[in-house]
Design a protein around this motif. Structure first.
Motif, PDB file in Angstrom:
ATOM      1  N   LEU A 202       0.842  -1.193   0.000  1.00 25.14           N
ATOM      2  CA  LEU A 202       0.000   0.000   0.000  1.00 25.14           C
ATOM      3  C   LEU A 202       0.874   1.237   0.000  1.00 25.14           C
ATOM      4  O   LEU A 202       1.944   1.255   0.642  1.00 25.14           O
ATOM      5  N   GLU A 204       0.483   5.689   0.151  1.00 25.57           N
ATOM      6  CA  GLU A 204      -0.437   6.789   0.395  1.00 25.57           C
ATOM      7  C   GLU A 204      -0.107   7.953  -0.527  1.00 25.57           C
ATOM      8  O   GLU A 204       1.049   8.371  -0.627  1.00 25.57           O
ATOM      9  N   GLU A 205      -1.108   8.462  -1.215  1.00 23.35           N
ATOM     10  CA  GLU A 205      -0.952   9.620  -2.092  1.00 23.35           C
ATOM     11  C   GLU A 205      -2.032  10.629  -1.761  1.00 23.35           C
ATOM     12  O   GLU A 205      -3.225  10.302  -1.768  1.00 23.35           O
ATOM     13  N   ARG A 208      -4.497   9.550   0.891  1.00 27.33           N
ATOM     14  CA  ARG A 208      -5.373   8.410   0.640  1.00 27.33           C
ATOM     15  C   ARG A 208      -4.521   7.193   0.271  1.00 27.33           C
ATOM     16  O   ARG A 208      -3.691   7.266  -0.641  1.00 27.33           O
ATOM     17  N   LYS A 210      -3.670   3.606  -1.361  1.00 28.58           N
ATOM     18  CA  LYS A 210      -4.118   2.775  -2.470  1.00 28.58           C
ATOM     19  C   LYS A 210      -3.263   1.521  -2.507  1.00 28.58           C
ATOM     20  O   LYS A 210      -2.138   1.501  -2.010  1.00 28.58           O
ATOM     21  N   ILE A 211      -3.821   0.469  -3.096  1.00 30.97           N
ATOM     22  CA  ILE A 211      -3.131  -0.817  -3.149  1.00 30.97           C
ATOM     23  C   ILE A 211      -2.476  -0.995  -4.509  1.00 30.97           C
ATOM     24  O   ILE A 211      -3.107  -0.801  -5.554  1.00 30.97           O
ATOM     25  N   GLU A 260      -8.651  -5.943  -0.644  1.00 31.97           N
ATOM     26  CA  GLU A 260      -8.552  -4.485  -0.540  1.00 31.97           C
ATOM     27  C   GLU A 260      -9.277  -3.975   0.699  1.00 31.97           C
ATOM     28  O   GLU A 260      -8.744  -3.135   1.440  1.00 31.97           O
ATOM     29  N   LEU A 264      -7.001  -2.217   3.525  1.00 28.35           N
ATOM     30  CA  LEU A 264      -7.238  -0.787   3.715  1.00 28.35           C
ATOM     31  C   LEU A 264      -7.784  -0.510   5.108  1.00 28.35           C
ATOM     32  O   LEU A 264      -7.441   0.500   5.732  1.00 28.35           O
TER      33      LEU A 264
END
Length: 287
Positions: A202, A204-205, A208, A210-211, A260, A264
C-alpha cells in the motif's frame, strides 16, 4: 513542511546488532543496507541530494546531529533489539526533521505478533485464531489444528520452518518448548491457514492509501500447506529457496475486493502512514 524538488534527504538505516551477528539469522538484517542503497539511488535519480547514514548500536546518538530536510527512515531493529529502534526514534525526534514511515508506536506494535493480532481483531480485520504463551503450561485446551508456532517478537520469517506447523498436542508441546528456549521470548500459537500467500503493498498519495498490484508467493508443487520459511527467504541454495518464486496474483473480482477491504481497513484504522506491506494468507477466497 512543503516537499519540493532538490530536497536534501538523509537515508538512515540500521546495521545488524552485535547480538544478531552472533546468530544464524544475521542475513535478515544485513539486507537493509542493500535496500538503503536502492532508495538512495531512486531519490538521487529524481533530483534530490541524498546522504546515506548506516547506524550501529554504538552510533545511534549521532542521528541527532543530522542536518537535512527529510529523514528516510530504514531503522529496522526488531525482536530482542527493539530497544535500539526506540533509541533511534528518540534521536530522530530530537532533530525536529520530518521522518518517513509510520510512528514509533506503530513500529513497535507491528514487531509484536501477539499485540498486533489483538489490534487487528479490534480493528475488525479478519485474522486467524491465535494465543500467546510463555510456556507449555499456558497452552489452552482448545487448539484448532493445524497451528504454527512463531516467536512473537521476531521478523523476516526468523524461527519459521516446516517443522513449526503441528497437528497434535504432543508435537505442539515439543515445538513450544523448543521455540521458547531458542528465542528466549513468548510464542504465538496461531491457526495455520492452508491456502495462498499474498504480499499486499500500500502507498499513500494525497492522504489516501491505495493498493499496488498484489504479488503472490508460489511454491513448487502448489501445496496449500507451503509458506515462506526463513530458508525460503534468506538461504540461497536451500530447497525452500529454490522452490519459492513470485508473480503477480491472479484474483477474481471478489477476491480482490475482499483483500482491498481488509488491508485498507488495517492501514487506516491502525494509523499507518506513507507506505506499508501486509502479508496475507487466503483460504477459500477469505483473506
Amino acid at each position: 513542511m512543503v516537499y519540493t524538488e532538490n530536497m536534501r534527504i538523509a537515508v538512515v538505516y540500521s546495521l545488524p546488532s552485535s547480538r544478531m551477528l552472533k546468530t544464524k539469522f544475521a542475513s535478515a538484517d544485513e539486507d537493509t543496507g542493500y535496500i538503503a542503497k536502492k532508495v538512495a539511488d531512486g531519490l538521487g535519480a529524481r533530483g534530490h541530494v541524498v546522504e546515506v547514514y548506516p547506524v550501529t548500536e554504538e552510533s545511534i546518538d549521532e542521528i541527532r546531529g543530522i542536518k537535512t530536510d527529510c529523514i528516510f527512515n530504514l531503522i529496522e531493529w526488531c525482536g530482542l533489539d527493539i530497544s535500539l529502534s526506540e533509541r533511534a526514534f528518540e534521536m530522530m525526534r530530537a532533530t525536529n526533521i520530518p521522518v518517513t514511515g509510520s510512528s514509533e508506536e506503530l513500529f513497535v506494535l507491528t514487531g509484536d505478533k501477539i499485540r498486533m493480532k489483538k489490534a487487528l481483531k479490534d480493528a475488525d480485520v479478519t485474522t486467524p485464531w491465535g494465543v500467546g504463551v510463555k510456556n507449555v503450561d499456558e497452552i489452552p485446551e482448545f487448539i484448532p489444528y493445524p497451528v504454527i508456532v512463531k516467536p512473537h517478537l521476531e521478523h523476516c520469517s526468523i524461527g519459521l520452518s516446516s517443522n513449526v506447523v503441528v497437528y497434535n498436542r504432543a508435537k505442539l508441546v515439543e515445538v513450544v518448548k523448543r521455540q521458547v528456549a531458542e528465542f528466549e521470548q513468548d510464542v504465538l500459537i496461531e491457526e495455520f491457514i492452508a491456502g495462498r500467500e499474498l504480499l499486499v503493498y500500500l502507498i499513500e498519495e494525497k492522504g489516501r492509501a491505495k493498493i499496488l498490484p498484489i504479488v503472490e508467493m508460489l511454491f513448487e508443487g502448489g501445496d496449500p500447506m507451503s509458506f515462506q520459511t526463513y530458508d525460503a527467504k534468506w538461504t540461497e541454495g536451500s530447497l525452500d529457496y529454490k522452490n519459492t518464486y513470485y508473480e503477480q496474483a491472479k484474483l477474481t473480482n471478489a477476491q480482490q475486493k475482499a483483500l482491498e477491504e481488509n488491508c485498507l481497513r488495517a492501514f487506516n484504522t491502525l494509523g499507518f502512514w506513507g507506505y506499508a506491506r501486509l502479508d496475507v494468507r487466503m483460504r477459500d477466497a477469505v483473506p
